[in-house]
Design a protein around this motif. Structure first.
Motif, PDB file in Angstrom:
ATOM      1  N   ALA A   5       0.835  -1.206   0.000  1.00 45.13           N
ATOM      2  CA  ALA A   5       0.000   0.000   0.000  1.00 45.13           C
ATOM      3  C   ALA A   5       0.872   1.260   0.000  1.00 45.13           C
ATOM      4  O   ALA A   5       1.946   1.291   0.580  1.00 45.13           O
ATOM      5  CB  ALA A   5      -0.913   0.012   1.218  1.00 45.13           C
ATOM      6  N   GLU A   6       0.376   2.270  -0.674  1.00 43.84           N
ATOM      7  CA  GLU A   6       1.042   3.569  -0.649  1.00 43.84           C
ATOM      8  C   GLU A   6       0.678   4.258   0.658  1.00 43.84           C
ATOM      9  O   GLU A   6      -0.467   4.189   1.104  1.00 43.84           O
ATOM     10  CB  GLU A   6       0.552   4.416  -1.823  1.00 43.84           C
ATOM     11  N   PRO A   7       1.617   4.929   1.287  1.00 45.70           N
ATOM     12  CA  PRO A   7       1.266   5.635   2.517  1.00 45.70           C
ATOM     13  C   PRO A   7       0.330   6.807   2.209  1.00 45.70           C
ATOM     14  O   PRO A   7       0.422   7.444   1.159  1.00 45.70           O
ATOM     15  CB  PRO A   7       2.616   6.116   3.050  1.00 45.70           C
ATOM     16  N   TRP A   8      -0.542   7.083   3.124  1.00 45.06           N
ATOM     17  CA  TRP A   8      -1.487   8.192   2.923  1.00 45.06           C
ATOM     18  C   TRP A   8      -0.781   9.504   3.164  1.00 45.06           C
ATOM     19  O   TRP A   8      -0.047   9.671   4.113  1.00 45.06           O
ATOM     20  CB  TRP A   8      -2.656   8.037   3.898  1.00 45.06           C
ATOM     21  N   ARG A   9      -0.994  10.432   2.231  1.00 42.53           N
ATOM     22  CA  ARG A   9      -0.430  11.769   2.358  1.00 42.53           C
ATOM     23  C   ARG A   9      -1.567  12.753   2.105  1.00 42.53           C
ATOM     24  O   ARG A   9      -2.324  12.590   1.175  1.00 42.53           O
ATOM     25  CB  ARG A   9       0.671  11.996   1.356  1.00 42.53           C
ATOM     26  N   PRO A  10      -1.643  13.758   2.920  1.00 40.25           N
ATOM     27  CA  PRO A  10      -2.709  14.750   2.716  1.00 40.25           C
ATOM     28  C   PRO A  10      -2.455  15.537   1.417  1.00 40.25           C
ATOM     29  O   PRO A  10      -1.327  15.795   1.035  1.00 40.25           O
ATOM     30  CB  PRO A  10      -2.613  15.659   3.936  1.00 40.25           C
ATOM     31  N   SER A  11      -3.520  15.867   0.734  1.00 37.90           N
ATOM     32  CA  SER A  11      -3.377  16.628  -0.495  1.00 37.90           C
ATOM     33  C   SER A  11      -3.274  18.107  -0.150  1.00 37.90           C
ATOM     34  O   SER A  11      -4.007  18.644   0.670  1.00 37.90           O
ATOM     35  CB  SER A  11      -4.591  16.400  -1.402  1.00 37.90           C
ATOM     36  N   ARG A  12      -2.338  18.805  -0.810  1.00 38.90           N
ATOM     37  CA  ARG A  12      -2.127  20.233  -0.516  1.00 38.90           C
ATOM     38  C   ARG A  12      -2.382  21.061  -1.713  1.00 38.90           C
ATOM     39  O   ARG A  12      -2.198  20.866  -2.803  1.00 38.90           O
ATOM     40  CB  ARG A  12      -0.720  20.463  -0.027  1.00 38.90           C
TER      41      ARG A  12
END
Length: 166
Positions: A159-166
């Motif tokens: 899984a790709e780590p979750w990153r907040p969208s900016r």
């Protein structure tokens, strides 16, 4: 003899390894016998036969006591026995049951894993230790599931780590 761990190049995933027993995603090896996991079908677990010594002791004791009872019954000796003798006979008649119970506790029947391999039903694995038997059985079932699903990938590692969208 160490099987390869999961890695690049299609190497097999190690699911269980103890001296004499190895379960990978592709093979199940017990001693010198090795099976392809994909070829194993209709797996079932059962308990093996009871300890032969305990069974023989119970059968011999029961037959001897039955013979003594018949002999006393036909000779009329049962009418001349005292109450204490009846209590002793009753206690002695419980001996076969006690031997069977003690024999089962002392040497319980082994756990067995049976399955079809190459068109014949075979005993694949047998163990006295319930914990080891459960671990091997679960590992083999996981290996069959991995074969059925076409491989297994750790969901957290892929899984790709979750990153907040900016």
């Amino acid at each position: 003899m160490r099987p390869p761990r999961s890695g690049p190049g299609g190497r097999s995933t190690l699911l269980y390894a103890r001296p004499g027993i190895i379960v990978t995603a592709d093979r199940f090896s017990v001693g010198r016998t090795s099976y392809r996991v994909a070829d194993l079908t209709q797996l079932r677990t059962t308990r093996g036969p009871h300890d032969r010594i305990a069974v023989r002791a119970a059968v011999i004791t029961a037959s001897m006591l039955g013979g003594v009872g018949l002999l006393l019954g036909f000779t009329g000796g049962l009418h001349r026995l005292t109450a204490g003798a009846y209590l002793i006979l009753g206690a002695v008649f419980l001996l076969p049951a006690a031997l069977a119970v003690v024999g089962d506790r002392w040497r319980p029947p082994p756990h067995e894993l049976w399955g079809w391999y190459g068109g014949a039903e075979m005993l694949l694995f047998s163990a006295d230790d319930e914990r080891q038997f459960g671990q091997v059985t679960r590992a083999l079932l996981r290996a069959r599931e991995m074969n059925r699903l076409g491989g297994w990938v750790d969901p957290l590692a892929s899984a790709e780590p979750w990153r907040p969208s900016r």
